[in-house]
Design a protein around this motif. Structure first.
Motif, PDB file in Angstrom:
ATOM      1  N   HIS A  97       4.361  -0.489  -1.015  1.00 54.80           N
ATOM      2  CA  HIS A  97       2.969  -0.842  -1.300  1.00 54.80           C
ATOM      3  C   HIS A  97       2.513  -2.031  -0.443  1.00 54.80           C
ATOM      4  O   HIS A  97       1.311  -2.216  -0.227  1.00 54.80           O
ATOM      5  CB  HIS A  97       2.788  -1.193  -2.778  1.00 54.80           C
ATOM      6  N   ILE A  98       3.480  -2.828   0.021  1.00 54.61           N
ATOM      7  CA  ILE A  98       3.152  -3.990   0.855  1.00 54.61           C
ATOM      8  C   ILE A  98       3.528  -3.747   2.313  1.00 54.61           C
ATOM      9  O   ILE A  98       2.745  -4.028   3.223  1.00 54.61           O
ATOM     10  CB  ILE A  98       3.878  -5.254   0.336  1.00 54.61           C
ATOM     11  N   THR A  99       4.723  -3.218   2.532  1.00 58.11           N
ATOM     12  CA  THR A  99       5.213  -3.057   3.908  1.00 58.11           C
ATOM     13  C   THR A  99       4.790  -1.737   4.546  1.00 58.11           C
ATOM     14  O   THR A  99       4.820  -1.605   5.765  1.00 58.11           O
ATOM     15  CB  THR A  99       6.744  -3.124   3.936  1.00 58.11           C
ATOM     16  N   PHE A 100       4.441  -0.748   3.729  1.00 60.52           N
ATOM     17  CA  PHE A 100       4.043   0.581   4.202  1.00 60.52           C
ATOM     18  C   PHE A 100       5.089   1.177   5.142  1.00 60.52           C
ATOM     19  O   PHE A 100       4.754   1.825   6.140  1.00 60.52           O
ATOM     20  CB  PHE A 100       2.672   0.524   4.871  1.00 60.52           C
ATOM     21  N   GLY A 101       6.357   0.914   4.803  1.00 65.88           N
ATOM     22  CA  GLY A 101       7.453   1.495   5.555  1.00 65.88           C
ATOM     23  C   GLY A 101       7.930   0.666   6.738  1.00 65.88           C
ATOM     24  O   GLY A 101       8.859   1.069   7.435  1.00 65.88           O
ATOM     25  N   GLN A 102       7.326  -0.490   6.966  1.00 69.22           N
ATOM     26  CA  GLN A 102       7.698  -1.309   8.118  1.00 69.22           C
ATOM     27  C   GLN A 102       8.858  -2.265   7.832  1.00 69.22           C
ATOM     28  O   GLN A 102       9.268  -3.017   8.710  1.00 69.22           O
ATOM     29  CB  GLN A 102       6.486  -2.118   8.599  1.00 69.22           C
ATOM     30  N   GLY A 103       9.374  -2.253   6.621  1.00 69.45           N
ATOM     31  CA  GLY A 103      10.503  -3.107   6.290  1.00 69.45           C
ATOM     32  C   GLY A 103      10.087  -4.482   5.810  1.00 69.45           C
ATOM     33  O   GLY A 103       8.942  -4.919   6.011  1.00 69.45           O
ATOM     34  N   THR A 131      -5.699  -3.318   4.173  1.00 70.46           N
ATOM     35  CA  THR A 131      -4.748  -2.632   3.297  1.00 70.46           C
ATOM     36  C   THR A 131      -5.146  -1.176   3.121  1.00 70.46           C
ATOM     37  O   THR A 131      -4.292  -0.277   3.149  1.00 70.46           O
ATOM     38  CB  THR A 131      -4.689  -3.327   1.925  1.00 70.46           C
ATOM     39  N   ALA A 132      -6.449  -0.930   2.961  1.00 74.25           N
ATOM     40  CA  ALA A 132      -6.939   0.445   2.825  1.00 74.25           C
ATOM     41  C   ALA A 132      -6.667   1.257   4.088  1.00 74.25           C
ATOM     42  O   ALA A 132      -6.334   2.448   4.023  1.00 74.25           O
ATOM     43  CB  ALA A 132      -8.429   0.432   2.513  1.00 74.25           C
ATOM     44  N   LYS A 133      -6.789   0.603   5.244  1.00 77.44           N
ATOM     45  CA  LYS A 133      -6.507   1.301   6.502  1.00 77.44           C
ATOM     46  C   LYS A 133      -5.027   1.640   6.628  1.00 77.44           C
ATOM     47  O   LYS A 133      -4.665   2.733   7.073  1.00 77.44           O
ATOM     48  CB  LYS A 133      -6.940   0.435   7.691  1.00 77.44           C
ATOM     49  N   MET A 134      -4.164   0.718   6.223  1.00 74.51           N
ATOM     50  CA  MET A 134      -2.725   0.941   6.372  1.00 74.51           C
ATOM     51  C   MET A 134      -2.231   2.096   5.519  1.00 74.51           C
ATOM     52  O   MET A 134      -1.412   2.901   5.958  1.00 74.51           O
ATOM     53  CB  MET A 134      -1.960  -0.335   6.015  1.00 74.51           C
ATOM     54  N   ARG A 135      -2.706   2.196   4.299  1.00 79.66           N
ATOM     55  CA  ARG A 135      -2.217   3.259   3.419  1.00 79.66           C
ATOM     56  C   ARG A 135      -2.579   4.635   3.965  1.00 79.66           C
ATOM     57  O   ARG A 135      -1.879   5.604   3.720  1.00 79.66           O
ATOM     58  CB  ARG A 135      -2.803   3.087   2.009  1.00 79.66           C
ATOM     59  N   LYS A 136      -3.661   4.713   4.743  1.00 78.93           N
ATOM     60  CA  LYS A 136      -4.066   5.998   5.313  1.00 78.93           C
ATOM     61  C   LYS A 136      -3.416   6.275   6.660  1.00 78.93           C
ATOM     62  O   LYS A 136      -3.791   7.218   7.343  1.00 78.93           O
ATOM     63  CB  LYS A 136      -5.591   6.049   5.424  1.00 78.93           C
ATOM     64  N   ARG A 137      -2.426   5.453   7.000  1.00 79.52           N
ATOM     65  CA  ARG A 137      -1.604   5.743   8.180  1.00 79.52           C
ATOM     66  C   ARG A 137      -0.186   6.114   7.741  1.00 79.52           C
ATOM     67  O   ARG A 137       0.722   6.145   8.565  1.00 79.52           O
ATOM     68  CB  ARG A 137      -1.560   4.529   9.114  1.00 79.52           C
ATOM     69  N   THR A 138      -0.016   6.363   6.432  1.00 79.62           N
ATOM     70  CA  THR A 138       1.293   6.739   5.901  1.00 79.62           C
ATOM     71  C   THR A 138       1.259   8.196   5.449  1.00 79.62           C
ATOM     72  O   THR A 138       0.200   8.811   5.345  1.00 79.62           O
ATOM     73  CB  THR A 138       1.683   5.875   4.692  1.00 79.62           C
ATOM     74  N   PHE A 139       2.448   8.722   5.161  1.00 79.36           N
ATOM     75  CA  PHE A 139       2.573  10.070   4.610  1.00 79.36           C
ATOM     76  C   PHE A 139       3.024  10.010   3.149  1.00 79.36           C
ATOM     77  O   PHE A 139       3.761  10.866   2.682  1.00 79.36           O
ATOM     78  CB  PHE A 139       3.548  10.895   5.451  1.00 79.36           C
TER      79      PHE A 139
END
Length: 267
Positions: free
Chosen positions: A13-19, A73-81
């Motif tokens: 929810h914070i890192t969006f997969g970036q660690g 934050t809204a932009k980042m979540r829409k770059r995930t699967f």
């Protein structure tokens, strides 16, 4: 689902997969900058002649920083699967996570320092508002930093939507006349769109994104091992469910398409 995996999903929810390494690096730098700045300051408290004016100013700036935080934050979540990250509730969780992380930096690097050196009675409303402004500023900076990393190694939003929509629409090959060349061409298009989808799914970094990739690749391997007639049955489904294996693969496909449609904003 084990505790470690649940924790990783929460961290997504914070890192969006970036660690978490970048998160810890930024938070430590923020703490050091705040602590060292006020450690050697002549006065930890803000003393000005018109505190009300600055309270309004700091509040207004905090609102701007908060808007930046929500936007990135809204932009980042829409770059995930990760389909679950696309809900507004999860967006609120992400924003809250950034605020809590940055708030801890301000709490231990500034507020507690005031309490220890000057006492609770000396801190005023302006100091609290100033702390809130620093919290939203640091949270926004953290979100912008993560967004920059995501933008560098993830497919952009338009590419994601176009690829997912292209594959989803290509399922229409089953509606072509069996005796026509159009059906073979449409099936070839479906295979090409499958390749495109497989390619972008390999950029998935979140727990849910990796699971979606694994599910898709597993389903694809099973799908390609069948005859053409069985492939059509997997896409269409069965009314009487005579073949249990094909029905299971149809249900897997339905689950994959449902998650992808959420990601593409179709559901």
């Amino acid at each position: 689902m084990d505790v470690q995996r649940r924790g990783q999903i929460l961290l997504d929810h914070i890192t969006f997969g970036q660690g978490a390494h970048f998160l810890l690096e930024v938070l430590l730098l923020q703490f050091a900058s705040v602590f060292l700045t006020f450690q050697f300051s002549s006065s930890l408290l803000i003393e000005i002649s018109k505190p009300d004016l600055f309270i309004y100013a700091y509040t207004g700036v905090s609102i701007v920083f908060f808007g930046v935080l929500v936007l990135f934050t809204a932009k980042m979540r829409k770059r995930t699967f990760s389909p679950s990250l696309y809900s507004r509730t999860r967006l609120a969780v992400s924003v809250l996570g950034y605020l809590i992380a940055s708030g801890l930096v301000i709490l231990f690097g500034y507020i507690l320092l005031i309490f220890v050196l000057m006492g609770e009675t000396r801190i005023g409303q302006l100091d609290y508002v100033f702390s809130g402004m620093l919290t939203t500023l640091f949270a926004a900076l953290l979100a912008v930093g993560y967004h920059a990393r995501i933008a560098d190694d993830r497919p952009n939003r338009d590419t994601m939507v176009e690829t997912i929509t292209g594959w989803d629409d290509s399922h229409s090959w089953i509606n072509e006349d069996d005796r026509s060349n159009a059906k073979q061409e449409a099936y070839g298009e479906f295979v090409d769109r499958m390749d495109d989808l497989s390619s972008i799914l390999y950029s998935a970094k979140t727990v849910e994104g990796k699971l979606l990739r694994e599910d898709f690749e597993g389903w694809r391997d099973d799908f390609e091992s069948h005859s053409e007639l069985s492939k059509e049955t997997i896409i269409k489904g069965q009314r009487e469910k005579k073949n249990e294996r094909l029905e299971q693969e149809h249900q897997k496909l339905a689950s994959i398409r449902h998650r992808l449609r959420i990601i593409a904003g179709k559901q």
